[in-house]
Design a protein around this motif. Structure first.
Motif, PDB file in Angstrom:
ATOM      1  N   ARG A 119      12.125  -1.146   5.997  1.00 23.44           N
ATOM      2  CA  ARG A 119      11.201  -1.694   4.923  1.00 23.44           C
ATOM      3  C   ARG A 119      10.015  -0.776   4.275  1.00 23.44           C
ATOM      4  NH1 ARG A 119      10.227  -6.973   3.438  1.00 23.44           N
ATOM      5  NH2 ARG A 119       8.328  -7.369   2.290  1.00 23.44           N
ATOM      6  N   ARG A 120       9.337  -0.099   5.099  1.00 25.07           N
ATOM      7  CA  ARG A 120       8.258   0.832   4.790  1.00 25.07           C
ATOM      8  C   ARG A 120       8.971   2.031   3.835  1.00 25.07           C
ATOM      9  NH1 ARG A 120       3.266   1.417   6.672  1.00 25.07           N
ATOM     10  NH2 ARG A 120       3.358  -0.982   6.585  1.00 25.07           N
ATOM     11  N   ALA A 121      10.333   2.443   4.481  1.00 25.61           N
ATOM     12  CA  ALA A 121      10.829   3.360   3.782  1.00 25.61           C
ATOM     13  C   ALA A 121      11.571   2.868   2.345  1.00 25.61           C
ATOM     14  CB  ALA A 121      12.004   4.015   4.765  1.00 25.61           C
ATOM     15  N   PHE A 122      11.928   1.868   2.332  1.00 28.06           N
ATOM     16  CA  PHE A 122      12.090   1.484   1.044  1.00 28.06           C
ATOM     17  C   PHE A 122      11.225   1.512  -0.147  1.00 28.06           C
ATOM     18  CE2 PHE A 122      13.162  -2.053  -1.969  1.00 28.06           C
ATOM     19  CZ  PHE A 122      14.118  -1.859  -2.672  1.00 28.06           C
ATOM     20  N   PHE A 123       9.925   0.720   0.237  1.00 28.18           N
ATOM     21  CA  PHE A 123       8.955   0.582  -0.541  1.00 28.18           C
ATOM     22  C   PHE A 123       8.290   2.165  -1.154  1.00 28.18           C
ATOM     23  CE2 PHE A 123       8.925  -3.915   0.405  1.00 28.18           C
ATOM     24  CZ  PHE A 123       8.581  -4.464  -0.681  1.00 28.18           C
ATOM     25  N   THR A 124       8.423   2.933   0.018  1.00 29.86           N
ATOM     26  CA  THR A 124       7.943   4.187  -0.126  1.00 29.86           C
ATOM     27  C   THR A 124       8.977   4.724  -1.523  1.00 29.86           C
ATOM     28  OG1 THR A 124       7.072   4.336   2.075  1.00 29.86           O
ATOM     29  CG2 THR A 124       7.351   6.506   0.585  1.00 29.86           C
ATOM     30  N   ALA A 125      10.267   4.840  -1.172  1.00 35.69           N
ATOM     31  CA  ALA A 125      10.994   5.471  -2.020  1.00 35.69           C
ATOM     32  C   ALA A 125      11.087   4.770  -3.420  1.00 35.69           C
ATOM     33  CB  ALA A 125      12.537   5.234  -1.654  1.00 35.69           C
ATOM     34  N   LEU A 126      10.674   3.620  -3.548  1.00 36.82           N
ATOM     35  CA  LEU A 126      10.722   2.922  -4.633  1.00 36.82           C
ATOM     36  C   LEU A 126       9.327   3.403  -5.536  1.00 36.82           C
ATOM     37  CD1 LEU A 126      12.258   0.484  -6.328  1.00 36.82           C
ATOM     38  CD2 LEU A 126      10.726  -1.115  -5.479  1.00 36.82           C
ATOM     39  N   GLY A 127       8.298   3.439  -5.050  1.00 35.66           N
ATOM     40  CA  GLY A 127       6.776   3.859  -5.366  1.00 35.66           C
ATOM     41  C   GLY A 127       7.185   5.275  -5.834  1.00 35.66           C
ATOM     42  N   PHE A 128       7.813   6.101  -5.362  1.00 43.34           N
ATOM     43  CA  PHE A 128       7.877   7.393  -5.659  1.00 43.34           C
ATOM     44  C   PHE A 128       8.798   7.589  -7.119  1.00 43.34           C
ATOM     45  CE2 PHE A 128       8.796  11.989  -5.562  1.00 43.34           C
ATOM     46  CZ  PHE A 128       7.642  12.575  -5.136  1.00 43.34           C
ATOM     47  N   PHE A 129       9.835   6.766  -6.896  1.00 43.02           N
ATOM     48  CA  PHE A 129      10.688   6.649  -8.030  1.00 43.02           C
ATOM     49  C   PHE A 129       9.962   6.153  -9.131  1.00 43.02           C
ATOM     50  CE2 PHE A 129      13.453   3.952 -10.507  1.00 43.02           C
ATOM     51  CZ  PHE A 129      14.594   5.145 -10.914  1.00 43.02           C
ATOM     52  N   ALA A 130       9.293   5.388  -9.156  1.00 41.97           N
ATOM     53  CA  ALA A 130       8.571   4.779 -10.392  1.00 41.97           C
ATOM     54  C   ALA A 130       7.581   5.673 -10.877  1.00 41.97           C
ATOM     55  CB  ALA A 130       7.779   3.522 -10.136  1.00 41.97           C
ATOM     56  N   GLY A 131       6.952   6.464  -9.926  1.00 44.25           N
ATOM     57  CA  GLY A 131       6.025   7.640 -10.373  1.00 44.25           C
ATOM     58  C   GLY A 131       6.805   8.678 -11.244  1.00 44.25           C
ATOM     59  N   GLU A 132       7.794   8.863 -10.906  1.00 45.40           N
ATOM     60  CA  GLU A 132       8.938   9.996 -11.417  1.00 45.40           C
ATOM     61  C   GLU A 132       9.228   9.451 -12.970  1.00 45.40           C
ATOM     62  OE1 GLU A 132      11.218  12.720  -8.342  1.00 45.40           O
ATOM     63  OE2 GLU A 132      11.948  10.868  -9.229  1.00 45.40           O
ATOM     64  N   LYS A 133       9.544   8.305 -12.946  1.00 46.09           N
ATOM     65  CA  LYS A 133       9.851   7.644 -14.242  1.00 46.09           C
ATOM     66  C   LYS A 133       8.534   7.547 -15.071  1.00 46.09           C
ATOM     67  CE  LYS A 133      13.863   7.906 -13.144  1.00 46.09           C
ATOM     68  NZ  LYS A 133      14.708   9.226 -13.943  1.00 46.09           N
ATOM     69  N   PHE A 134       7.441   7.250 -14.648  1.00 47.18           N
ATOM     70  CA  PHE A 134       6.149   7.205 -15.360  1.00 47.18           C
ATOM     71  C   PHE A 134       5.947   8.520 -16.099  1.00 47.18           C
ATOM     72  CE2 PHE A 134       1.626   7.592 -15.837  1.00 47.18           C
ATOM     73  CZ  PHE A 134       1.208   6.497 -16.517  1.00 47.18           C
ATOM     74  N   LEU A 135       6.244   9.746 -15.246  1.00 38.83           N
ATOM     75  CA  LEU A 135       5.975  11.046 -16.033  1.00 38.83           C
ATOM     76  C   LEU A 135       6.971  11.092 -17.115  1.00 38.83           C
ATOM     77  CD1 LEU A 135       5.107  13.288 -13.086  1.00 38.83           C
ATOM     78  CD2 LEU A 135       3.432  12.345 -14.561  1.00 38.83           C
ATOM     79  N   ILE A 136       8.250  10.783 -16.881  1.00 38.84           N
ATOM     80  CA  ILE A 136       9.365  10.851 -17.930  1.00 38.84           C
ATOM     81  C   ILE A 136       8.867  10.279 -19.072  1.00 38.84           C
ATOM     82  CG2 ILE A 136      11.691  10.624 -18.336  1.00 38.84           C
ATOM     83  CD1 ILE A 136      11.340  12.734 -16.463  1.00 38.84           C
ATOM     84  N   ALA A 142       0.849  -1.330   0.033  1.00 44.99           N
ATOM     85  CA  ALA A 142       0.148   0.081  -0.095  1.00 44.99           C
ATOM     86  C   ALA A 142       0.982   1.168  -0.063  1.00 44.99           C
ATOM     87  CB  ALA A 142      -0.716   0.088   1.165  1.00 44.99           C
ATOM     88  N   ALA A 143       1.821   1.353   0.667  1.00 46.68           N
ATOM     89  CA  ALA A 143       2.910   2.355   0.757  1.00 46.68           C
ATOM     90  C   ALA A 143       3.411   2.543  -0.542  1.00 46.68           C
ATOM     91  CB  ALA A 143       3.992   2.074   1.628  1.00 46.68           C
ATOM     92  N   PHE A 144       3.880   1.556  -1.545  1.00 44.18           N
ATOM     93  CA  PHE A 144       4.441   1.545  -2.666  1.00 44.18           C
ATOM     94  C   PHE A 144       3.334   2.195  -3.390  1.00 44.18           C
ATOM     95  CE2 PHE A 144       4.584   0.083  -7.258  1.00 44.18           C
ATOM     96  CZ  PHE A 144       5.878   0.122  -7.446  1.00 44.18           C
ATOM     97  N   ILE A 145       2.147   1.787  -3.733  1.00 43.40           N
ATOM     98  CA  ILE A 145       0.941   2.301  -4.603  1.00 43.40           C
ATOM     99  C   ILE A 145       1.019   3.855  -4.232  1.00 43.40           C
ATOM    100  CG2 ILE A 145      -1.475   2.074  -5.232  1.00 43.40           C
ATOM    101  CD1 ILE A 145      -1.077  -0.993  -4.550  1.00 43.40           C
ATOM    102  N   LEU A 146       0.444   4.072  -2.651  1.00 44.67           N
ATOM    103  CA  LEU A 146       0.181   5.401  -2.506  1.00 44.67           C
ATOM    104  C   LEU A 146       1.339   6.490  -2.840  1.00 44.67           C
ATOM    105  CD1 LEU A 146      -1.740   6.828  -1.101  1.00 44.67           C
ATOM    106  CD2 LEU A 146      -0.822   6.941   1.053  1.00 44.67           C
ATOM    107  N   ALA A 147       2.695   6.051  -2.584  1.00 44.77           N
ATOM    108  CA  ALA A 147       3.712   6.632  -3.205  1.00 44.77           C
ATOM    109  C   ALA A 147       3.677   7.211  -4.678  1.00 44.77           C
ATOM    110  CB  ALA A 147       5.156   6.270  -2.920  1.00 44.77           C
TER     111      ALA A 147
END
Length: 537
Positions: A458-475, A400-405
């Motif tokens: 663990r929560r921090a890692f999945f949050t960072a990974l989700g936010f990074f994926a969102g940025e790359k999606f915009l690019i 859920a943290a990954f998706i929300l990020a």
């Protein structure tokens, strides 16, 4: 849900009455009509501001002995003040126009033996000309700096028919070609009076689609705030679900907004144009709902509701002003709405990305509003503490943290675009550092709110990974392509390392206070961004 909607209608009818609602509707229609008419016909605010010693058939002049300009013996005398000089400019412009009309009436087209045609190009449709060379390579058709205008086959017309029928034209020059439509008018316009197409009238048309929604949103937020402060929502929650309560209260006001937009579409003859206003309307309702849920008092809610409405309006309409210059403007549905009303072609990718961007934010705000329907959150506590509590109720797992990020990149993009707007008031040497600081603060705040739901590595890692994926999606969809330097979008590994490092820093320092954790992460983020931009770009 329908029962709640019916109750909301009865409540509004009892609160305002049929006469009050009719007056509100008439006031909204009158305001919209007057605004539209003022753009089309102009506001006659300069009537009689200048004086002359002779009668001038112009609304801005009136006859007076103590005049700003004096016409005597074929000469124009001007006083040594700004008003007199402005009056002289206005009078000379009027005389030139009258002279042009007189010679056109006497000589017809021969009055202007040399004419210049203006062709407006759509920057997004300009492509470099490419032809096959003898050796199989590619070479440019024209030399840089040249501009050739050739009529396509079947578009050659006589001068008489050309004044009535649009002529298809191919423009080639300076490594660019574009198919455009040139409309030749029979009336002559002096070169100094040629103006580029104005966005003012189109912006007013766009406002007509949304203005009725502001009235509906204010009535809705006022009703919801009253129910919250009087604790009626808690009574209703004992009988129905949270989703039925929220959607039931929104439904009647939302239907009014949609029907108003549909009426404007029918009036303008563009029957599907109202669809582009739906994401903006939904974002307005969801944002107002969330603000009411996290507000502690009527005064606080009133201020926040006004600010949020203003920010959404700016975010939706300002990009449309630069619709012909900045591809990023297509992130706003209002830009696409204006294009639809003008009969322009709309790219499916732009449409999907724009709608998804607004609908994701609206859906997330409604979801958070439902989580905030809790007595412990709705009453008491500071706003930041409420946001952290909502995060704990919303983010219940690492996935859920990954998706929300990933989805929260829409809010980050919105906030960072506001930062881009604001940095232009700063000196040039401070623009990039200020932008990097704003980007760092926004991104770390969003990631921090998600991590605070459970500050673990663990929560921090999945949050960072989700936010990074969102940025790359915009690019990937070229949304941030032109601004990738500021957002480090052209790199792959570096942003991922940055997000993981700052996320872990937030998780490990959260025990010392949320504010300190966010500040340390934002400082590290800003230093990292500035170093990378200065050294590698």
């Amino acid at each position: 849900m329908l029962k709640v909607a019916k109750f909301e209608l009865k409540k509004s009818r009892k609160r305002y009455g049929a006469r009050s609602l009719l007056l509100i509707l008439l006031a909204a229609m009158f305001s919209a009509a007057m605004g539209y008419a003022s753009v089309l016909t102009g506001i006659d605010s300069d009537k009689g501001i200048y004086t002359a010693n002779v009668r001038v058939d112009l609304g801005t002049f009136k006859l007076s002995e103590d005049s700003d300009v004096v016409l005597y013996d074929g000469k124009l005398f001007v006083g040594q003040n700004d008003k007199s000089l402005a009056a002289a400019d206005e009078l000379l412009k009027y005389l030139r126009e009258e002279h042009r009309k007189r010679i056109e009436a006497e000589f017809g087209e021969l009055a202007h033996p040399v004419r210049v045609s203006v062709v407006y190009l759509n920057p997004s449709k300009i492509t470099p000309p490419r032809t096959k060379a003898e050796g199989g390579g590619v070479k440019n058709e024209t030399e840089s700096g040249q501009l050739n205008v050739n009529e396509t086959e079947g578009s050659k017309q006589t001068s008489e028919s050309a004044s009535k029928t649009p002529a298809a034209t191919t423009v080639t020059g300076g490594e660019m070609t574009a198919n455009v439509t040139q409309v030749k008018k029979s009336s002559y316009v002096p070169p100094e009076d040629i103006k580029t197409p104005s966005l003012v009238d189109r912006m007013v048309l766009a406002f007509l689609f949304v203005i009725p929604s502001y009235f509906a949103v204010q009535v809705f937020s006022s009703s919801l705030l009253e129910d919250k402060l009087l604790r009626r929502l808690e009574v209703l929650l004992s009988a129905i679900s949270r989703s039925d309560l929220i959607f039931g209260k929104i439904l009647p006001h939302l239907l009014f907004s949609l029907l108003s937009s549909l009426a404007v579409s029918v009036y303008l003859g563009s029957y599907l144009a109202f669809l582009f206003a739906i994401p903006v309307i939904l974002l307005l309702f969801s944002a107002q709902t969330f603000v009411v849920m996290i507000s502690r008092s009527y005064r606080e809610a009133t201020f926040l509701l006004l600010v949020v409405s203003l920010l959404i309006t700016i975010y939706a309409f300002i990009p449309a002003v630069f619709s012909t210059a900045i591809p990023l403007s297509k992130i706003s549905p209002i830009t696409l709405l204006i294009a639809s009303v003008q009969g322009e072609e709309i790219n499916l990718t732009d449409l999907s990305l724009s709608f998804a961007h607004y609908l994701i934010m609206a859906s997330m705000l409604l979801y958070f509003s439902m989580k905030a329907l809790n007595p412990d959150i709705a009453h008491g506590k500071e706003i930041f503490q409420k946001l952290v509590e909502i995060s704990r109720l919303s983010v219940t797992s690492d996935s859920a943290a990954f998706i929300l990020a990933f989805l929260s990149i829409s809010f980050a993009f919105m906030a960072e675009l506001f930062a881009v707007f604001m940095i232009f008031v700063l000196p040039r040497q401070l623009m990039i550092p200020a932008l990097l600081v704003c980007v760092a603060a926004v991104e770390e705040l969003i990631k921090g709110l998600i991590i605070f739901s459970s500050p673990t590595a663990r929560r921090a890692f999945f949050t960072a990974l989700g936010f990074f994926a969102g940025e790359k999606f915009l690019i990937l969809f070229n949304v941030l392509q032109e601004y990738s330097i500021a957002f480090l979008g052209q790199f792959l590994v570096l942003p991922l390392i940055l997000h993981i490092a700052t996320a872990l820093l937030i998780a490990f320092t959260a025990k010392f206070g949320y504010g300190r954790a966010l500040m340390l992460a934002a400082i590290l983020h800003a230093i990292y961004d500035h170093t990378v931009v200065m050294l590698l770009v």
